[in-house]
Design a protein around this motif. Sequence first.
Motif, short mmCIF file in Angstrom:
data_model
loop_
_atom_site.label_atom_id
_atom_site.label_comp_id
_atom_site.label_asym_id
_atom_site.label_seq_id
_atom_site.Cartn_x
_atom_site.Cartn_y
_atom_site.Cartn_z
N PRO A 144 0.83 -1.22 0.00
CA PRO A 144 0.00 0.00 0.00
C PRO A 144 0.86 1.26 0.00
N LEU A 145 0.45 2.23 -0.81
CA LEU A 145 1.25 3.44 -0.98
C LEU A 145 1.43 4.18 0.34
N ARG A 146 0.43 4.14 1.21
CA ARG A 146 0.51 4.87 2.47
C ARG A 146 1.51 4.25 3.44
N ALA A 147 1.99 3.04 3.14
CA ALA A 147 2.99 2.41 4.00
C ALA A 147 4.37 2.99 3.78
N TYR A 148 4.56 3.72 2.66
CA TYR A 148 5.85 4.33 2.36
C TYR A 148 5.89 5.76 2.88
N ARG A 149 7.09 6.20 3.20
CA ARG A 149 7.30 7.63 3.43
C ARG A 149 7.17 8.34 2.09
N ALA A 150 6.54 9.52 2.09
CA ALA A 150 6.30 10.25 0.84
C ALA A 150 7.61 10.52 0.11
N GLU A 151 8.65 10.84 0.86
CA GLU A 151 9.94 11.13 0.23
C GLU A 151 10.49 9.91 -0.49
N ASP A 152 10.30 8.72 0.11
CA ASP A 152 10.80 7.49 -0.51
C ASP A 152 10.00 7.13 -1.76
N VAL A 153 8.70 7.43 -1.75
CA VAL A 153 7.88 7.20 -2.95
C VAL A 153 8.42 8.04 -4.10
N ARG A 154 8.70 9.30 -3.83
CA ARG A 154 9.15 10.20 -4.90
C ARG A 154 10.55 9.87 -5.38
N GLN A 155 11.36 9.22 -4.53
CA GLN A 155 12.67 8.78 -4.98
C GLN A 155 12.56 7.64 -5.99
#
Length: 565
Positions: free
Chosen positions: A402-413
């Motif tokens: 699930p996308l919400r399990a990631y830190r937003a910064e890590d998603v964008r990386q």
Amino acid sequence: MSTPRLFLRLLVLIAPYRGWFAIAVLLGFATVGSSIGLIATSSYLIASAALMPSIAVLSIPIVGVRFFGIARALFRYAERYTAHTATFRLLAGMRGWFYETVEPLAPAGLIDQRGGDLLARAVGDVETLEQFYLRVLAPPLVALLAGLLACGLMLAFDLRLALMLLLLLGLAGLVVPLLVHVLSRRSAGASIAHRAALSTNLVEGVQALDDLLALGREDLLLARVREDSRRLAQAQEHLATVRGLGNGLVLLLSHLAALAMLLLAIPLVRNGELDGVYLALLALTALASFEAVTPLAVALQSLETSLAAARRIFAITDTPAQISNEPATSPEPQDYSLELRNVSFSYPGQSQNVLENLSLRIEAGQQLALIGPSGVGKSTLVQLILRFWEGWSGEILLGGVPLRAYRAEDVRQMIGVVAQHTHLFNGTIADNLRIARPMASQAELDEACRRAHLSDLINRLPNGYDTWIGEQGMKLSGGERQRLAIARALLKDAPILILDEPTAHLDQTTASDVVAALEELRQGRTTLTITHRHEHLASVERIVELYQARCGNDADHPTTKGAES
């Protein structure tokens, strides 16, 4: 926000620099104390010398005059240096704090804000808070210490002298500032608001200057700027008038204090209770003591402008972030696939969904295109995947997690984006490339530009990578700007790629060149291409068409659904 709470929040911001400010207050007191000592000793020296005593009698006041004269200059320099150093460090820290606080709000939390107004808050309003220490906090403390010193000196001669000086200092330090505050309260807040409006209109006008000139409506901008300038000047003129009134009243009270000391001391001299040589000392010392309370005349006026600026700053920084529950760490994705399961989303304040029950899956390494007209939510979907917005229903999975399990910064990386409007900074080509990878070597820059079909351009430029490209990259053509954005995405080397209308505003020939560069970028990456047309999609493996399903005659709130081809 109430004034006491706002005041306390400003004190919290100043807390890390309290040592500097405490030293500055002590130095300010030493400066005013030296001024009082200089006036007292010099007046006593002149009065004593008129009686022609032995030089030995005058030696101590002569040394006192020299000491206080030199000390006053040294203390004044040290106080100004310390106070301004602390203030500049405070302002620099506040600007950094403001940016760090505002950055997580973008873009969702700033969607209703104007760029010029944000600039006014980050620069003008923060700069206004310089007054909070220099004119609001320090002067009352210095005045209190200096007033006690002057009154103590008067008390050594007579209680009535001390009480009269205390009364007049109280009028100058309390009553006059309150009067100035009442008279300038409205104009203080208005000056901040009008300055912000002027800055906002200037920034937006300069950004749109080409269009205004082309349309022949530069008079529209000029009229707005003139009106904002007129209102700002009117508010500042009123503040200056009130400041002049306050300073004039303090000056009047200072001379009344000198006169009062003479009127009280002369009977004492007649009765033999006081040596006449001290008359000049008492009058001039009382006059000198008002140096400490003179800044208080405008202290509350400065407080009002500081609070008005602080309200504008905290109104932005107190905006709740979209990402409110960030996990401490991010899990490892199983792969780099993307999946949406019955995703629905509506913007705050809108009842109709922009996306409704949208489901699709992009396998790792697969290329998928979303096609649909403007307004069906294609760009909204990109912003959800990048975690710019929260509040969707359904599930978005990245690598099976699930996308919400990631830190937003890590998603964008993990995601590289080439958008139709790529922001380029007013710097060199190398500066703009290294935003993606600050430590990139020259060989890596060369390889990224070769793959983005940008090498020929760089080789033609006289300064190569060190060529300045201007504001928003305006020295480059549209296709060159897009290829620079592609090179930047290649340098980032993210496993997932989103192409959001990368050829939307390009002519056919330039679009074909950009598409050729995009082919290099797509290789080996999970790719989602957002577009409103079918051209240049020969290499895309799957195409999903988004369309609008309207309810009745309501054409203002499109609902997005998907159909795969």
